[in-house]
Design a protein around this motif. Sequence first.
Motif, PDB file in Angstrom:
ATOM      1  N   LEU A 142      14.062  58.093  46.314  1.00 42.07           N
ATOM      2  CA  LEU A 142      15.296  57.522  45.784  1.00 42.07           C
ATOM      3  C   LEU A 142      15.309  56.002  45.913  1.00 42.07           C
ATOM      4  O   LEU A 142      15.719  55.303  44.993  1.00 42.07           O
ATOM      5  CB  LEU A 142      16.518  58.114  46.496  1.00 42.07           C
ATOM      6  N   LYS A 143      14.837  55.502  47.045  1.00 48.38           N
ATOM      7  CA  LYS A 143      14.859  54.052  47.275  1.00 48.38           C
ATOM      8  C   LYS A 143      13.774  53.325  46.483  1.00 48.38           C
ATOM      9  O   LYS A 143      14.016  52.243  45.956  1.00 48.38           O
ATOM     10  CB  LYS A 143      14.682  53.752  48.767  1.00 48.38           C
ATOM     11  N   GLN A 193      13.751  55.708  42.132  1.00 46.98           N
ATOM     12  CA  GLN A 193      14.992  55.846  41.379  1.00 46.98           C
ATOM     13  C   GLN A 193      15.829  54.568  41.362  1.00 46.98           C
ATOM     14  O   GLN A 193      16.348  54.192  40.318  1.00 46.98           O
ATOM     15  CB  GLN A 193      15.828  57.003  41.939  1.00 46.98           C
ATOM     16  N   ARG A 194      15.975  53.931  42.519  1.00 47.45           N
ATOM     17  CA  ARG A 194      16.802  52.718  42.579  1.00 47.45           C
ATOM     18  C   ARG A 194      16.272  51.636  41.642  1.00 47.45           C
ATOM     19  O   ARG A 194      17.047  51.083  40.855  1.00 47.45           O
ATOM     20  CB  ARG A 194      16.903  52.210  44.019  1.00 47.45           C
ATOM     21  N   LEU A 248      18.290  50.018  38.433  1.00 42.86           N
ATOM     22  CA  LEU A 248      18.521  48.569  38.356  1.00 42.86           C
ATOM     23  C   LEU A 248      17.991  48.006  37.034  1.00 42.86           C
ATOM     24  O   LEU A 248      18.624  47.154  36.417  1.00 42.86           O
ATOM     25  CB  LEU A 248      17.887  47.851  39.545  1.00 42.86           C
ATOM     26  N   GLN A 303      24.104  54.646  39.477  1.00 47.27           N
ATOM     27  CA  GLN A 303      23.875  53.839  40.670  1.00 47.27           C
ATOM     28  C   GLN A 303      24.795  54.294  41.809  1.00 47.27           C
ATOM     29  O   GLN A 303      24.361  54.418  42.954  1.00 47.27           O
ATOM     30  CB  GLN A 303      24.111  52.364  40.353  1.00 47.27           C
ATOM     31  N   LEU A 359      23.523  57.669  43.071  1.00 49.91           N
ATOM     32  CA  LEU A 359      22.288  57.469  43.815  1.00 49.91           C
ATOM     33  C   LEU A 359      22.580  56.913  45.199  1.00 49.91           C
ATOM     34  O   LEU A 359      22.051  57.395  46.202  1.00 49.91           O
ATOM     35  CB  LEU A 359      21.351  56.523  43.056  1.00 49.91           C
ATOM     36  N   GLN A 360      23.421  55.909  45.273  1.00 51.61           N
ATOM     37  CA  GLN A 360      23.730  55.302  46.568  1.00 51.61           C
ATOM     38  C   GLN A 360      24.432  56.300  47.486  1.00 51.61           C
ATOM     39  O   GLN A 360      24.173  56.333  48.682  1.00 51.61           O
ATOM     40  CB  GLN A 360      24.573  54.040  46.406  1.00 51.61           C
ATOM     41  N   ILE A 416      21.699  58.497  48.838  1.00 50.71           N
ATOM     42  CA  ILE A 416      20.917  57.736  49.822  1.00 50.71           C
ATOM     43  C   ILE A 416      21.682  57.659  51.141  1.00 50.71           C
ATOM     44  O   ILE A 416      21.115  57.897  52.211  1.00 50.71           O
ATOM     45  CB  ILE A 416      20.566  56.333  49.287  1.00 50.71           C
TER      46      ILE A 416
END
Length: 170
Positions: free
Chosen positions: A35-36, A39-40, A44, A69, A72-73, A76
């Motif tokens: 994810l970091k 995906q991130r 972005l 976003q 996702l966050q 995370i």
Amino acid sequence: MLVRGELFTGGSRFMSNVHVTREGERKLHEELRHLKEVQRPRILHALQEARRKGDLSENGEYDAAKEAQRNLQARINQLEVMVRNVRIIEDQNIADDRAYIGARVELEDIENGETLFYILVNEVEADFKARKISTVSPIGKSLLGKGVGDTVEVTVPKGTLRYRVTGISR
């Protein structure tokens, strides 16, 4: 402090403990890394592309990327809390005469005599194809605390299943 109900049911009290196998811990770390690191940056990039298209007030792509976003966050954040609170169940002293998280439970279907097994795991590790079922699933819940010889009834959409516990191992 370990609360008995947390260990055996997989539940948590303020997300204090997340009981998983070593494999489950590895999967949590892998998902967090993916994810970091994958995906991130992808999200972005999508946000940057949407910004280039001008007016953000009526830009559906931008809105969708912002929503992605946020989601996702949130995941995370959830995984980071879980990783901080992981407890490996192999390191726990859990009785092997009862079905609790981490147990391989052998069953006999009372109706047809079929033999099957499930491994009870935390919901983050559940994988039905691998016979790993969550302790919060209907079958998993019904097996918790049972011993060899016990009979369980499980209500599922198709009706009621009845099993006899024939073996428990770790």
